[in-house]
Structures are given as C-alpha cells and as structure tokens.
Design a protein around this motif. Structure first.
Motif, mmCIF file in Angstrom:
data_model
loop_
_atom_site.group_PDB
_atom_site.id
_atom_site.type_symbol
_atom_site.label_atom_id
_atom_site.label_comp_id
_atom_site.label_asym_id
_atom_site.label_seq_id
_atom_site.Cartn_x
_atom_site.Cartn_y
_atom_site.Cartn_z
ATOM 1 N N GLY A 264 -2.730 -5.137 0.622
ATOM 2 C CA GLY A 264 -1.981 -4.608 -0.508
ATOM 3 C C GLY A 264 -2.305 -5.333 -1.800
ATOM 4 O O GLY A 264 -2.431 -4.712 -2.867
ATOM 5 N N GLU B 231 -1.182 -2.068 6.545
ATOM 6 C CA GLU B 231 -1.145 -3.324 5.786
ATOM 7 C C GLU B 231 -1.720 -4.458 6.622
ATOM 8 O O GLU B 231 -2.068 -4.287 7.768
ATOM 9 N N THR C 180 0.827 -1.210 0.000
ATOM 10 C CA THR C 180 0.000 0.000 0.000
ATOM 11 C C THR C 180 0.860 1.258 0.000
ATOM 12 O O THR C 180 2.035 1.236 0.392
ATOM 13 N N LEU D 87 -5.947 -4.302 -2.900
ATOM 14 C CA LEU D 87 -5.970 -2.969 -3.512
ATOM 15 C C LEU D 87 -5.338 -2.993 -4.891
ATOM 16 O O LEU D 87 -5.816 -2.313 -5.819
#
Length: 328
Positions: free
Chosen positions: A301, A296, A248, A304
């Motif tokens: 991550g 996280e 992220t 996304l």
C-alpha cells in the motif's frame, strides 16, 4: 519526500491452523514466508525457500509489487521474532516467535517490552533520515490483528481482511474467542499484547511510536492489520492524528471486512487509498489481485501510494519485475 521503507517480519503459530491463511503454499511453509518476502525484496531472490512465496494457487507475494516500485528507495528489515530468520541483513528488535494463543500466551511480557523499547529506538533514528513507511509480513496476521483489537476493547469481530477472496471469518472468530477465554481478564495493553498478540504488530507500533517521539509522522503501509498497530499506538499514548495509513483499493473495497469502520473506531483519520488495477495484465498471477487475492502486505500500500505521487507506470513496472521473476 524522502521515504524510508521498513518491513517488520515475524511469525505466529496461529498461521499453522489449517484454513486460516493462504499466505504460503501450505501451513508449514507460512513460517518461511516473511523471511523469503524480505530476502526477495532486497536481493531479487528468496534464500530460505527455493521459489518466491506464493499462495496455494500460485499467486505471487505482494513483495513483487513493492520491489518493482521502490527499487531506488532505501529499505530496511526489522525482525520482530520468528521461527525462520531472514538471510539478509536485518535489525533485531529482540522479540520472539508468536505462539498459538489458544494454548498459552502468544508472547512473554519481556518480549513485548523488548520489542517496544528497541522499536522505539529504531523509529527515533529513522525519523532523522526521512519519512518512515512501515510495512509487515506475518501470515495469520489478520487473525492476530482481530485478537489485538478485541483485546484492546474494539468490536473487531469478523472485520479484518484476508489474503484470499473467501475470508474465513467464522474460523478466525472461533480462534480468537478460544484465546480470549483462555487469557481471562486483560488489565493493561502489555498484558493484552502478550496474551493475544504477535511480535510484528508490536514491532510496527513500536517503530511508529519512535517516529512520533522524534516529531515525525509515520505512515503505516498496509491493510486492516495496520489498524491493530494503530490501536496499540493509541493504547500506549501515541498521537494518531500524526499517523497515516496507506492502503490499497483491494482492501478498501473488501466487503468481507470493514476497513473504514475499524479505522473510525480506532481513531485513524488520515487514510490514503491507491486504486491500482492489474486486471489487464498479461500475467494470470497478477490478474488474481483484482479477484480478491493478496490485497496487501510487505508495504504494498505504501509502495503504490508513493508510485502514485511520482506518477509511475505501475502496471508496466510490476509486469517487468514479474517477467524477470518468471524468467529466472
């Protein structure tokens, strides 16, 4: 792309050290967080605790984001070893809970070898079905990640991230130094992992090695902890050129850590950073993500990154899930 998301869960007694993690409402509850994370991820409600895992300030688990964005994707739980077993179906990697490495070895070498063997088998099979994204849930994991990296020869002192805006780097460093002093000479990777590791990092690396064995290209979905997993992969002969880390923007921008410096040192070149923002959310709990909380975990991550590839309305989907959660 036909993604399969695997979340490796387990516990380390390092999470019981006061002040070392906020991945649970109290140190004692951190042992329930991984089980509750994946219970919620798969079913929409936790079973091991009454409510969803939150920080002491009430900020929700990143599993909220992962669940919102991956509803139509297959997800598996791999249990690497923990004090609390999830009350949903899982694949048992045959490990054991991680101990406090200041007081003795974190794991037996037998447990490390079991996780490595079973994780590789799982990874080889999963690679036949699609693109394997591997996430984690283990409170205290950024401290054990630092320990693993240092034990494998990297300068990781104070460079791993934190689930809170105030990274307790001095405490983490003191804990790892105490563990190293107790462990003494570390001659090989298996001994290093047994002395100073935890079951989840070993499990993540093992599954990734199995994917590599099958000719696949695993995606490690997480933050600085995934760089520790990458270091294990490298130490055990895996080709990091075929490994991607999807993380992220909150990790990438974390000035209290050094994600990119660690990635370069370990040899991770394939990095995907997704820059989501919840700062305009109508929910305070989500807005905290943009203030340095959580960052996280639970494959956020990766979720996304997949959402960005598919052009999904991230904030809208996450808010819908969070609203359902608050309402229930």
């Amino acid at each position: 792309m036909n993604p399969i998301i695997v979340v490796v869960v387990g516990t380390t007694d390092i999470s019981l050290i006061p002040g070392i993690t906020i991945a649970g409402a109290s140190p004692e509850l951190t042992h329930y967080t991984p089980a509750a994370d994946v219970e919620y991820l798969l079913t929409g409600r936790p079973k091991s605790i009454p409510g969803i895992p939150v920080t002491p300030d009430g900020i929700p688990t990143p599993a909220v984001v992962t669940r919102a964005l991956t509803r139509n994707m297959p997800k598996l739980v791999a249990f690497a070893g923990g004090r609390v077993r999830p009350k949903v179906p899982y694949i048992d990697l045959g490990g054991e809970p991680g101990g406090d490495f200041r007081k003795g070895p974190a794991l037996s070498e037998t447990a490390v070898e079991n996780i490595l063997e079973n994780g590789r088998i799982l990874g080889r099979e999963l690679a036949k079905a699609g693109d394997v994204f591997i996430g984690e849930s283990i409170p205290g994991g950024t401290t054990t990640a630092m320990a693993i990296l240092v034990a494998l020869g990297y300068d990781a002192w104070g460079k791993t991230s934190s689930a809170g805006p105030d990274n307790p780097k001095d405490l983490k460093t003191a804990v790892v130094k105490e563990g190293l002093a107790r462990a003494g000479r570390l001659d090989d990777p298996i001994k290093a992992l047994a002395e100073l590791g935890d079951p989840v990092h070993v499990g993540v690396a093992a599954i990734a090695l199995g994917v590599l064995d099958a000719g696949g290209a695993p995606v490690l979905a997480g933050g600085t902890q995934m760089l520790a997993a990458a270091a294990i992969i490298k130490a055990l002969g895996g080709d990091l050129g075929k490994v991607t880390v999807a993380t992220t923007g909150w990790i990438a921008d974390d000035r209290s850590a050094d994600f990119f410096g660690l990635a370069k040192a370990v040899g991770v070149a394939n990095i995907k950073v997704t820059r989501a923002s919840f700062s305009s959310s109508r929910f305070p709990g989500l807005r905290y993500y943009d203030r340095g909380y959580v960052k996280e975990g639970v494959a956020m991550g990766g979720a996304l990154y997949l959402a960005s590839l598919r052009g999904l309305p991230v904030l809208e989907m996450v808010e819908q899930e969070y609203e359902r959660l608050v309402g229930s």
